[in-house]
Scaffold this active site. Structure first.
Site, mmCIF file in Angstrom:
data_model
loop_
_atom_site.group_PDB
_atom_site.id
_atom_site.type_symbol
_atom_site.label_atom_id
_atom_site.label_comp_id
_atom_site.label_asym_id
_atom_site.label_seq_id
_atom_site.Cartn_x
_atom_site.Cartn_y
_atom_site.Cartn_z
ATOM 1 N N THR A 59 0.862 -1.181 0.000
ATOM 2 C CA THR A 59 0.000 0.000 0.000
ATOM 3 C C THR A 59 0.897 1.230 0.000
ATOM 4 O OG1 THR A 59 -1.857 -1.061 1.075
ATOM 5 C CG2 THR A 59 -1.736 1.315 1.300
ATOM 6 N N PHE A 69 1.205 5.121 0.745
ATOM 7 C CA PHE A 69 0.589 6.191 1.526
ATOM 8 C C PHE A 69 1.238 7.513 1.119
ATOM 9 C CE2 PHE A 69 0.277 2.436 4.140
ATOM 10 C CZ PHE A 69 -0.925 2.545 4.814
#
Ligand code: PEP
Ligand code: MN
Length: 651
Positions: free
Chosen positions: A536, A538
């Site tokens: 992921t 960010f």
């Protein structure tokens, strides 16, 4: 007329153009932008634009056909954003000013400021010189009122706005007032307009009781021509034959003005309707119609108010109205402007590199969405090597609000997952909130574990809880247990918390391993994600201008393009021209403009280029060129750099 000067024009040529214009009885205002410099020339006598066009150093001349010049859209294409000590009015923001009609006492204005700030107002209003219909009514506290208004504003980090009724009062006001209000009754007091304009300070210009839009813009022209660039127009209702309300709020003025002028437009629903329970609906209507903000009367005790009590909101009503505006603003593509908490009371004023929290500036605070054990919390811990304190919030919007109001210096927002794709909500948030920027990015590997209460085993489990993404990312593992029920939760850490609270051996959660110790659970199996290449990304956000990233190697820019062949190609060609890698291109619909899209481009320097001190230069050049095409009305529009930053991989 507007004279756009050539880039890199010689000082000598510039002087010559100015002298030529002044000789022709035109007043010249220079507006120096990042990309181009323009002369705004206004005056009584007309002059043939062709005579100016041929002067050396002139790129082009734009004649203005309206009676108001500097206030017109022709004069300035981009919307003006007025900046009052860091509080901005205009652009994609909704800025709310609140306070009593009149400053009545120190206690009253202090309490008003506290309530206004608490509910999200960004500026404090309060009249000290009141233009009352009756000479026997309360006329205001005068100089003393101005001083205590300022004191209250300072105590709560709110710039102050107050009405000026006579130029005689300037000496008493000058040291205390941030924004001068010209009231409806004085809109055409031209001598006052000239004197106030000459102060060069921001002005709220209310619409006269029976002024046409053109007369109102001519009044704005007086202010602009006298020396201020920061005029905010305020619709406050006009006289009609209708008696049910104090005035008739002319909301149609907003879209009309929007095409005629670049100036920000706010609405005063209080003086328009005159009764408090009619104020919130009209405030919401104003936002829906495109207002840049509101100025609203609110009093800690409306019954005791010395003026306009009947239309003053109770603090609770104001709070509720602000919450409703927060919900409405995104519908019209805007975000509610937040007040920055005064620096002195902030835990962590930080400057310098985002990757190096400086010891001198106190602990780094970073907000994230979710509870203890969330992946975003891990990203914070790993990014700052456990040196940052993570501030848990309820959702992504709260992360942004925490950054805007100073509860946290940074915010950690997931933007995409390698398996599940983009987090659209955050793409939209980045475009909507104009006062935040990306100051860093981090990629975190996502490893899931199956967590359960002590004593549970794969055999006792009957139901598994997780965020839909957690369940989806572990589908292969889950397919081995076809009898398990899958139950979705708000977050992976929320699933761990729920299982822990139940104490039930038939329940298990899919979450990060760190949740085991946080929620006293056991890991039945780790690394259960189907594809171990599960990442992921960010982005780290901060309030615009607060953090400078010294050696950027990544940038995110948003823009839209004209609907014509090759438009996107020419925009992207700029990245190629400057030797940049386009690492991601995302498009999102632009709210309110069906079938038009906003592009998000991530660009980075190719491997090996990032180490030099001037590494950001190439990116800056490409972005500057893009901005230039925008300014020149080319195929690329609405260019905004969301951030220039370093990106870190934590694998
Ligand atoms: C006010 O803001 O208190 C006021 C007197 O407003 P207006 O000039 O719009 O009547
Ligand atoms: Mn009033």
């Amino acid at each position: 007329m507007v004279i756009v000067l050539e880039k890199g024009i010689r000082e000598e040529d510039k002087r010559r153009i100015r002298t030529f214009l002044e000789k022709n009885s035109l007043r010249v205002n220079e507006i120096a932008g990042d990309e181009e410099t323009i002369f705004g020339a206004v005056g009584k006598v007309g002059i043939d634009p062709r005579e100016v066009e041929i002067l050396p150093g002139v790129q082009r001349v734009i004649p203005i056909s309206k009676p108001y010049k500097m206030a017109s859209r022709e004069f300035k294409r981009d919307n003006t954003v007025v900046n009052v000590r860091g509080v901005k009015i205009g652009g994609n923001r909704v800025s709310v000013i609140a306070g009593p009609c009149a400053v009545e006492s120190r206690e009253q204005i202090m309490e008003s400021a506290a309530k206004a700030a608490e509910s999200g107002a960004v500026m404090l209003r309060g009249g000290a010189y009141k233009p009352r219909t009756s000479p026997y009514a309360f006329q205001g506290m005068g100089e003393e009122g101005v001083k205590i208004l300022r004191e209250a504003g300072d105590a709560y980090g709110l710039p102050v706005v107050t009405e000026i009724v006579s130029a005689e009062h300037i000496p008493a006001m000058i040291d205390y007032v941030d924004v001068y209000q010209i009231g409806a009754r004085n809109m055409q007091n031209f001598e006052l307009l000239k004197k106030v304009g000459a102060l060069g300070r921001p002005v709220i210009l209310k619409r006269g009781l029976s002024a046409t839009i053109e007369e109102w813009l001519m009044a704005a022209e007086y202010l602009l021509a006298s020396g201020t660039e920061d005029v905010i127009l305020c619709e406050r209702g006009i006289r009609t034959y209708e008696k049910a309300t104090r005035n008739t709020l002319d909301l149609s003025a907003i879209p009309i003005l929007r095409s005629l002028t670049h100036l920000p437009i706010i609405v005063d629903p209080s003086h328009a309707v005159g009764v408090r329970d009619k104020v919130p609906p009209m405030a919401l209507a104003a936002i829906a119609a495109g207002a840049d903000g509101l100025i609203v009367e609110m009093h800690p005790c409306p019954e005791c108010a010395l003026s306009d009590g009947a239309q003053s909101l109770y603090p609770e009503q104001f709070e509720k109205m602000m919450r409703d505006i927060e919900v409405l603003a995104p519908v019209v593509g805007k975000a509610v402007s937040r007040r920055a908490v005064p620096k002195a009371s902030q835990a962590a004023p930080v400057t310098g590199k985002t990757t190096e929290p400086s010891a001198a500036s106190g602990p780094v605070t970073c907000a994230y969405s979710g509870g203890r054990g969330a992946y975003a919390e891990q990203a914070i811990k790993r990014y700052w090597d456990d040196e940052a304190s993570a501030v848990a919030t309820a959702n992504f919007r709260e992360v942004i609000n925490s950054v805007l109001d100073g509860r946290a210096t940074y915010g950690m927002l997931p933007i995409e997952n390698s398996l599940a794709g983009s987090v659209y909500e955050n793409y939209d948030n980045l475009a909507r909130y104009e006062d935040i920027e990306i100051v860093g990015a981090v990629t975190l590997r996502i490893e899931h574990s199956l967590l359960a209460c002590k004593g549970a085993s794969l055999e006792t489990v009957e139901a598994v809880y997780s965020h839909p993404q957690g369940l989806a990312q572990c589908d292969e593992f889950l397919s081995k247990f076809p009898h398990w029920r899958h139950i979705e939760t708000e977050s992976t850490s929320g699933a761990a918390e729920l299982v822990s609270a139940s104490g039930d051996a038939t329940k298990a959660a899919i979450a990060s391993e760190v949740n085991a110790s946080i929620y006293r659970l056991e890991s039945l199996k780790s690394g259960i994600e189907t594809n171990p290449r599960n990442y992921t990304r960010f982005v780290i956000i901060a309030r615009s201008g607060e953090v400078r990233c010294e050696n950027p190697n990544h940038a995110t820019v948003i823009f839209s393009v004209n609907n014509e062949p090759g438009a996107l190609h020419s925009a992207l060609g700029l990245f190629m021209k400057h030797g940049l890698n386009l690492t991601k291109l995302e498009s999102r619909p632009i709210q309110g403009e069906p079938w038009r899209y906003r592009f998000y481009a991530n660009v980075s320097l190719p491997e090996g280029v990032g180490s030099s001190v001037v590494s950001g230069e190439r990116i800056r050049q490409a972005l500057a060129e893009m901005g230039k095409i925008d300014q020149d009305n080319g195929v690329v529009q609405g260019v905004r750099i969301l951030g220039l930053y370093n990106s870190k991989e934590i694998l």
